[in-house]
Design an enzyme around this catalytic site. Sequence first.
Site, PDB file in Angstrom:
ATOM      1  N   GLU A   1     -11.766   6.322   4.494  1.00  0.00           N
ATOM      2  CA  GLU A   1     -12.641   5.337   4.209  1.00  0.00           C
ATOM      3  C   GLU A   1     -14.036   6.290   5.355  1.00  0.00           C
ATOM      4  O   GLU A   1     -14.476   6.773   5.256  1.00  0.00           O
ATOM      5  CB  GLU A   1     -12.698   4.428   3.632  1.00  0.00           C
ATOM      6  CG  GLU A   1     -14.157   3.807   3.130  1.00  0.00           C
ATOM      7  CD  GLU A   1     -13.475   2.667   2.400  1.00  0.00           C
ATOM      8  OE1 GLU A   1     -12.075   1.950   2.906  1.00  0.00           O
ATOM      9  OE2 GLU A   1     -14.387   1.639   1.324  1.00  0.00           O
TER      10      GLU A   1
ATOM     11  N   LYS B   1      -3.680  21.050  -7.635  1.00  0.00           N
ATOM     12  CA  LYS B   1      -2.702  22.278  -9.074  1.00  0.00           C
ATOM     13  C   LYS B   1      -2.372  21.333 -10.164  1.00  0.00           C
ATOM     14  O   LYS B   1      -1.544  20.687 -10.412  1.00  0.00           O
ATOM     15  CB  LYS B   1      -1.184  22.751  -8.154  1.00  0.00           C
ATOM     16  CG  LYS B   1      -2.264  23.973  -7.778  1.00  0.00           C
ATOM     17  CD  LYS B   1      -1.561  25.172  -6.744  1.00  0.00           C
ATOM     18  CE  LYS B   1      -1.216  25.680  -6.027  1.00  0.00           C
ATOM     19  NZ  LYS B   1      -0.465  25.929  -5.097  1.00  0.00           N
TER      20      LYS B   1
ATOM     21  N   ASP C   1      -3.165  11.525  -1.780  1.00  0.00           N
ATOM     22  CA  ASP C   1      -3.370  12.923  -2.171  1.00  0.00           C
ATOM     23  C   ASP C   1      -3.252  13.386  -3.466  1.00  0.00           C
ATOM     24  O   ASP C   1      -3.035  12.901  -4.536  1.00  0.00           O
ATOM     25  CB  ASP C   1      -1.309  13.484  -1.483  1.00  0.00           C
ATOM     26  CG  ASP C   1      -1.462  13.792  -0.258  1.00  0.00           C
ATOM     27  OD1 ASP C   1      -2.217  13.068   0.625  1.00  0.00           O
ATOM     28  OD2 ASP C   1      -0.242  14.076  -0.109  1.00  0.00           O
TER      29      ASP C   1
ATOM     30  N   GLU D   1       1.220  -1.077   0.306  1.00  0.00           N
ATOM     31  CA  GLU D   1       0.094  -0.381   0.326  1.00  0.00           C
ATOM     32  C   GLU D   1       0.985   1.292  -0.203  1.00  0.00           C
ATOM     33  O   GLU D   1       1.433   1.434   0.559  1.00  0.00           O
ATOM     34  CB  GLU D   1      -1.235  -0.425   1.280  1.00  0.00           C
ATOM     35  CG  GLU D   1      -2.008   1.430   0.836  1.00  0.00           C
ATOM     36  CD  GLU D   1      -2.970   1.351   2.027  1.00  0.00           C
ATOM     37  OE1 GLU D   1      -3.702   2.421   2.286  1.00  0.00           O
ATOM     38  OE2 GLU D   1      -2.746   0.719   3.056  1.00  0.00           O
TER      39      GLU D   1
ATOM     40  N   ASP E   1     -12.356   9.078  -2.533  1.00  0.00           N
ATOM     41  CA  ASP E   1     -13.692  10.246  -2.340  1.00  0.00           C
ATOM     42  C   ASP E   1     -13.768  11.498  -3.215  1.00  0.00           C
ATOM     43  O   ASP E   1     -14.759  12.401  -3.591  1.00  0.00           O
ATOM     44  CB  ASP E   1     -14.174  10.723  -1.090  1.00  0.00           C
ATOM     45  CG  ASP E   1     -13.278  11.797   0.053  1.00  0.00           C
ATOM     46  OD1 ASP E   1     -12.287  11.630  -0.513  1.00  0.00           O
ATOM     47  OD2 ASP E   1     -13.614  12.589   0.310  1.00  0.00           O
TER      48      ASP E   1
ATOM     49  N   GLU F   1       4.949   5.295   3.489  1.00  0.00           N
ATOM     50  CA  GLU F   1       4.693   6.036   4.059  1.00  0.00           C
ATOM     51  C   GLU F   1       5.778   6.886   3.914  1.00  0.00           C
ATOM     52  O   GLU F   1       6.561   6.483   4.604  1.00  0.00           O
ATOM     53  CB  GLU F   1       3.543   6.102   5.387  1.00  0.00           C
ATOM     54  CG  GLU F   1       3.530   6.603   6.164  1.00  0.00           C
ATOM     55  CD  GLU F   1       2.645   8.329   5.613  1.00  0.00           C
ATOM     56  OE1 GLU F   1       1.439   7.420   4.161  1.00  0.00           O
ATOM     57  OE2 GLU F   1       3.005   9.315   5.690  1.00  0.00           O
TER      58      GLU F   1
ATOM     59  N   THR G   1     -10.468   2.002   5.088  1.00  0.00           N
ATOM     60  CA  THR G   1      -9.434   2.827   5.709  1.00  0.00           C
ATOM     61  C   THR G   1      -9.274   4.003   6.914  1.00  0.00           C
ATOM     62  O   THR G   1     -11.139   4.068   6.668  1.00  0.00           O
ATOM     63  CB  THR G   1      -8.676   3.273   4.407  1.00  0.00           C
ATOM     64  OG1 THR G   1      -9.427   4.205   3.734  1.00  0.00           O
ATOM     65  CG2 THR G   1      -8.724   2.630   3.067  1.00  0.00           C
ATOM     66  N   GLU G   2      -8.873   4.495   6.770  1.00  0.00           N
ATOM     67  CA  GLU G   2      -9.186   5.159   7.958  1.00  0.00           C
ATOM     68  C   GLU G   2     -10.138   6.851   7.163  1.00  0.00           C
ATOM     69  O   GLU G   2     -10.595   7.451   8.795  1.00  0.00           O
ATOM     70  CB  GLU G   2      -7.716   6.090   8.678  1.00  0.00           C
ATOM     71  CG  GLU G   2      -6.979   5.229  10.144  1.00  0.00           C
ATOM     72  CD  GLU G   2      -6.041   5.056   9.829  1.00  0.00           C
ATOM     73  OE1 GLU G   2      -4.774   3.743  10.053  1.00  0.00           O
ATOM     74  OE2 GLU G   2      -4.743   5.096   8.857  1.00  0.00           O
TER      75      GLU G   2
END
Length: 216
Positions: free
Chosen positions: A195, A121, A117, A43, A153, A68, A192-193
């Site tokens: 979500e 732009k 993320d 992930e 989302d 991460e 997920t968190e």
Amino acid sequence: MRLRNVPGSRDVIAESPYTIKDETTRKGTWGEIFGNDNPIYIEIGMGKGQFIMELARSNPDKNYVGIEKYSSVLVRALEKQDEEQFPNIYFIRMEAEYIADVFAENEVAGIYLNFSDPWPKDRHAKRRLTSVQFLERYDRILAPEGHIVFKTDNRELFDFSLEQVEMADKWELLNHTYDLHNSPYVTGNVMTEYETRFVAKGNPICRMEICRRESW
Ligand code: SAH
């Protein structure tokens, strides 16, 4: 991801037995790291790790690597892992741009991108984790039959991602939905968190699954 500096998180990451530090020297050696030949799923941008750690818990016959870029976030996953001690998960603190330096060709069985993320732009479009530039990097590490699953989302980011898949000749859209939680794809969905938070707010969740075209 809201960033709060967590003092000492770099030290925790440096000392944890569950983090891989010299990741660019590990290309092609992940089977040795895990001590087995089970397939490896990653992930990218795992945040605090809720999703990938749930996968590790329910699929002991698969291996997982959580990636991460921020120490302050990754350290939260390490706190959970200290308690759980899942044998089938490792973590890397790194910028995903270098992902093809970390895994060899075909070394990754599947890639998850969750609530990446948006980089709204235009001039930052290539930083989006579903840009053609990133698809090219994934192509260098993902097994021929491997899938990428992306949830967000953010409708703009999702539409951009659909376009990128179409532009990148190698990839094919297997399925997609603009409302995961009112679709058949919700079966077996692991939250997920982000979500959890967005579903509570009533935001529809978009999801797509892609693979290589057969002709490639
Ligand atoms: N996947 C989690 C977190 C989503 S927030 C969830 O769904 O709850 C996006 C996360 O991706 C953040 O923690 C951010 O730091 C990380 N991230 C974004 N771009 C990244 C990159 N290029 N390389 C590594 N991590 C990245």
